[in-house]
Design a protein around this motif. Sequence first.
Motif, PDB file in Angstrom:
ATOM      1  N   ALA A 288      50.342  47.042  26.417  1.00 24.93           N
ATOM      2  CA  ALA A 288      49.730  45.724  26.249  1.00 24.93           C
ATOM      3  C   ALA A 288      49.354  45.111  27.596  1.00 24.93           C
TER       4      ALA A 288
ATOM      5  N   ALA B  20      45.301  60.057  12.373  1.00 22.73           N
ATOM      6  CA  ALA B  20      45.328  59.809  13.824  1.00 22.73           C
ATOM      7  C   ALA B  20      46.739  59.910  14.386  1.00 22.73           C
TER       8      ALA B  20
ATOM      9  N   ARG C 126      43.932  44.421  19.227  1.00 20.60           N
ATOM     10  CA  ARG C 126      44.667  43.337  18.574  1.00 20.60           C
ATOM     11  C   ARG C 126      45.117  42.330  19.622  1.00 20.60           C
TER      12      ARG C 126
ATOM     13  N   VAL D 153      50.255  44.556  14.617  1.00 20.38           N
ATOM     14  CA  VAL D 153      49.569  45.392  13.623  1.00 20.38           C
ATOM     15  C   VAL D 153      50.291  46.734  13.516  1.00 20.38           C
TER      16      VAL D 153
ATOM     17  N   ALA E 191      48.912  38.137  24.605  1.00 21.16           N
ATOM     18  CA  ALA E 191      49.134  39.583  24.727  1.00 21.16           C
ATOM     19  C   ALA E 191      48.000  40.286  23.995  1.00 21.16           C
TER      20      ALA E 191
ATOM     21  N   VAL F  15      46.376  44.343  23.031  1.00 21.51           N
ATOM     22  CA  VAL F  15      46.327  45.804  23.102  1.00 21.51           C
ATOM     23  C   VAL F  15      44.882  46.181  22.810  1.00 21.51           C
TER      24      VAL F  15
ATOM     25  N   LEU G 145      48.024  36.383  15.083  1.00 21.88           N
ATOM     26  CA  LEU G 145      47.589  37.774  15.293  1.00 21.88           C
ATOM     27  C   LEU G 145      46.226  37.998  14.661  1.00 21.88           C
TER      28      LEU G 145
ATOM     29  N   ASP H  37      41.969  54.329  13.680  1.00 23.10           N
ATOM     30  CA  ASP H  37      43.104  53.874  12.882  1.00 23.10           C
ATOM     31  C   ASP H  37      43.494  52.438  13.279  1.00 23.10           C
ATOM     32  N   PRO H  38      43.940  51.618  12.294  1.00 24.46           N
ATOM     33  CA  PRO H  38      44.294  50.224  12.612  1.00 24.46           C
ATOM     34  C   PRO H  38      45.334  50.094  13.727  1.00 24.46           C
ATOM     35  N   GLU H  39      46.215  51.093  13.857  1.00 27.89           N
ATOM     36  CA  GLU H  39      47.251  50.997  14.887  1.00 27.89           C
ATOM     37  C   GLU H  39      46.813  51.649  16.199  1.00 27.89           C
ATOM     38  N   ASP H  40      45.692  52.345  16.191  1.00 28.66           N
ATOM     39  CA  ASP H  40      45.155  52.934  17.427  1.00 28.66           C
ATOM     40  C   ASP H  40      44.936  51.801  18.437  1.00 28.66           C
TER      41      ASP H  40
ATOM     42  N   MET I  12      47.441  38.844  20.300  1.00 30.37           N
ATOM     43  CA  MET I  12      48.569  38.031  19.839  1.00 30.37           C
ATOM     44  C   MET I  12      48.677  36.805  20.718  1.00 30.37           C
TER      45      MET I  12
ATOM     46  N   SER J 186      50.208  50.425  11.194  1.00 34.08           N
ATOM     47  CA  SER J 186      49.663  51.254  10.107  1.00 34.08           C
ATOM     48  C   SER J 186      50.815  51.640   9.184  1.00 34.08           C
TER      49      SER J 186
ATOM     50  N   SER K 117      50.663  43.316   8.970  1.00 33.51           N
ATOM     51  CA  SER K 117      51.138  42.625  10.165  1.00 33.51           C
ATOM     52  C   SER K 117      52.651  42.509  10.014  1.00 33.51           C
TER      53      SER K 117
ATOM     54  N   PHE L  48      49.032  60.870  18.229  1.00 31.35           N
ATOM     55  CA  PHE L  48      49.734  59.855  19.024  1.00 31.35           C
ATOM     56  C   PHE L  48      50.520  60.576  20.131  1.00 31.35           C
TER      57      PHE L  48
ATOM     58  N   LEU M  78      53.470  41.696   6.048  1.00 37.69           N
ATOM     59  CA  LEU M  78      52.411  40.959   5.330  1.00 37.69           C
ATOM     60  C   LEU M  78      51.216  41.871   5.086  1.00 37.69           C
TER      61      LEU M  78
ATOM     62  N   PHE N 272      55.930  46.754  20.951  1.00 39.52           N
ATOM     63  CA  PHE N 272      56.504  45.416  20.749  1.00 39.52           C
ATOM     64  C   PHE N 272      57.545  45.407  19.617  1.00 39.52           C
TER      65      PHE N 272
ATOM     66  N   SER O 101      47.006  36.453  10.862  1.00 43.08           N
ATOM     67  CA  SER O 101      48.335  36.354  10.278  1.00 43.08           C
ATOM     68  C   SER O 101      49.128  35.457  11.217  1.00 43.08           C
TER      69      SER O 101
ATOM     70  N   GLU P 276      40.187  45.201  13.319  1.00 46.08           N
ATOM     71  CA  GLU P 276      40.132  45.752  11.960  1.00 46.08           C
ATOM     72  C   GLU P 276      39.427  44.783  11.020  1.00 46.08           C
ATOM     73  N   GLU P 277      39.649  43.503  11.246  1.00 40.67           N
ATOM     74  CA  GLU P 277      39.074  42.489  10.346  1.00 40.67           C
ATOM     75  C   GLU P 277      37.552  42.477  10.380  1.00 40.67           C
TER      76      GLU P 277
ATOM     77  N   SER Q 267      42.919  41.056  14.645  1.00 41.62           N
ATOM     78  CA  SER Q 267      42.628  42.459  14.971  1.00 41.62           C
ATOM     79  C   SER Q 267      41.154  42.759  14.720  1.00 41.62           C
TER      80      SER Q 267
ATOM     81  N   TYR R  29      48.563  41.289  29.511  1.00 38.61           N
ATOM     82  CA  TYR R  29      48.809  39.852  29.379  1.00 38.61           C
ATOM     83  C   TYR R  29      47.730  39.101  30.144  1.00 38.61           C
TER      84      TYR R  29
END
Lengths: 258, 258
Positions: free
Chosen positions: A230, B201, A171, B110, A222, A224, A148, A163-166, A173, B112, B92, B205, B148, B134, A92, A152-153, A150, A232
């Motif tokens: 995060a 999940a 990910r 990213v 960046a 994660v 970006l 989970d995608p945000e775990d 950037m 969720s 995203s 957190f 997106l 972020f 993205s 996930e892709e 991830s 760098y």
Amino acid sequence: MFSCALIQSRAGDENERVDLYDCKMKWAVVLLACLCFLNSLVECKWKHERRENHWRENANEMTTSSYREDPPDHTKLIPMARYVLHNADWASLATISILPAIEGFPFSNVKSIVDGSLANSTGVPYFYMSPLDFSARDLSKNSRATVLVSLEETRYCENKKIDPEDPRCTRLMLSGKMKKIKERTPEYEFAKAALFERHPAMADFPPDHNWFVAKLKIAQIAMVDWFGGAKYIPVRDYLAYNYTGTEMLQFRNKGLQK
Amino acid sequence: MFSCALIQSRAGDENERVDLYDCKMKWAVVLLACLCFLNSLVECKWKHERRENHWRENANEMTTSSYREDPPDHTKLIPMARYVLHNADWASLATISILPAIEGFPFSNVKSIVDGSLANSTGVPYFYMSPLDFSARDLSKNSRATVLVSLEETRYCENKKIDPEDPRCTRLMLSGKMKKIKERTPEYEFAKAALFERHPAMADFPPDHNWFVAKLKIAQIAMVDWFGGAKYIPVRDYLAYNYTGTEMLQFRNKGLQK
């Protein structure tokens, strides 16, 4: 055996020889039947095993081809970052919008990417762009962008039930300025060939859309990839890292064999 | 039969009765062996079929559960837009960065998401946010954002062999301002329950990250779902569209049965 003894005990002298034959033959019948039954069972089991192995091989093949080589250990930041970018087919792309209703808003678009050919990763994301697209129009006014990608892709997170945000669903950037690449330069030829190799559909994109090749000049990386916030990554070390990413070529070839 | 005739022709009178028994018994042996063999074959075939059916059922189950209901026709813009958002597990999220090295750059992260519970879509994207992330930090300074989502996330494009950038791989861009939802309101309870339903999940957190629930107040809906450029969908019609999205509940339930 019981029935045989019974026949013998009932038999008179004149019939003794006949009954002995009779008894022997009954034994033979029982023995033959047993052998025949055992043989059939063995044959049946063998066929089952062959069939099951065939299924198992197919299942493994499917599993292997739908997975790719696992990402590096999360402590290896540069290998992880390079792996995630190289294994992603799309990104993205965040830009500053010039659309009248949302002028100045951050905007995001899907772009098919490569960072080099399947077996020759560079760490630099390349794009095939048309001035008719959101992103190129935004970038023509403000070249600042974030790319970006991830894990996930790659289906890694889904397969591992992350989970995608775990934060373990890595990910990456990459932020910087987008730059058009001059045609008829080695970099242009390399990047265009790589884009068309990874995304054969690009060969059928409408020829009148003034396509060009662009890349991100990375200013900040960046990532994660684990708990604790995060990380760098120094751009120079990231770009200098020796990694070809041949696992993508193997993965693609496996996919084509399916 | 030939061996039986041979025995009979060689037999003298005194042995005739014995040989007749012998012959009959040999017939019985052959017949029994044949029956036994046939029986085993039939049994073996039946077992094969049961085993194969079992495999086929499992294979079908796997296939069915890895696909979900296809998206609506591309001419149905609002149903398509609502479908894509509701079927996406993550987005995203583009923001304007406040990171020192890239201040003012567009940034992307990213997140969720849900747009309601699995069987109660609203069209509004909801987020579970921490001020340590972020996105929340960027949004605390500038609440403008774009969300997106792409059909790529549902594996539809991959399964149909459509490139992620192909306009038929529908992508939806919702732009607007992000807003924190007040706790202990019906919307907060609904959105938080929906987020935790779709993303179990989230219950694990870290509790000390000051999580809150936010939503996008949509100002513009842009969608690419076919050739010929982006379409813009009136926000009011999009939100008013009667769509529950129960296919997501069915898809999730299928997944849990695996």
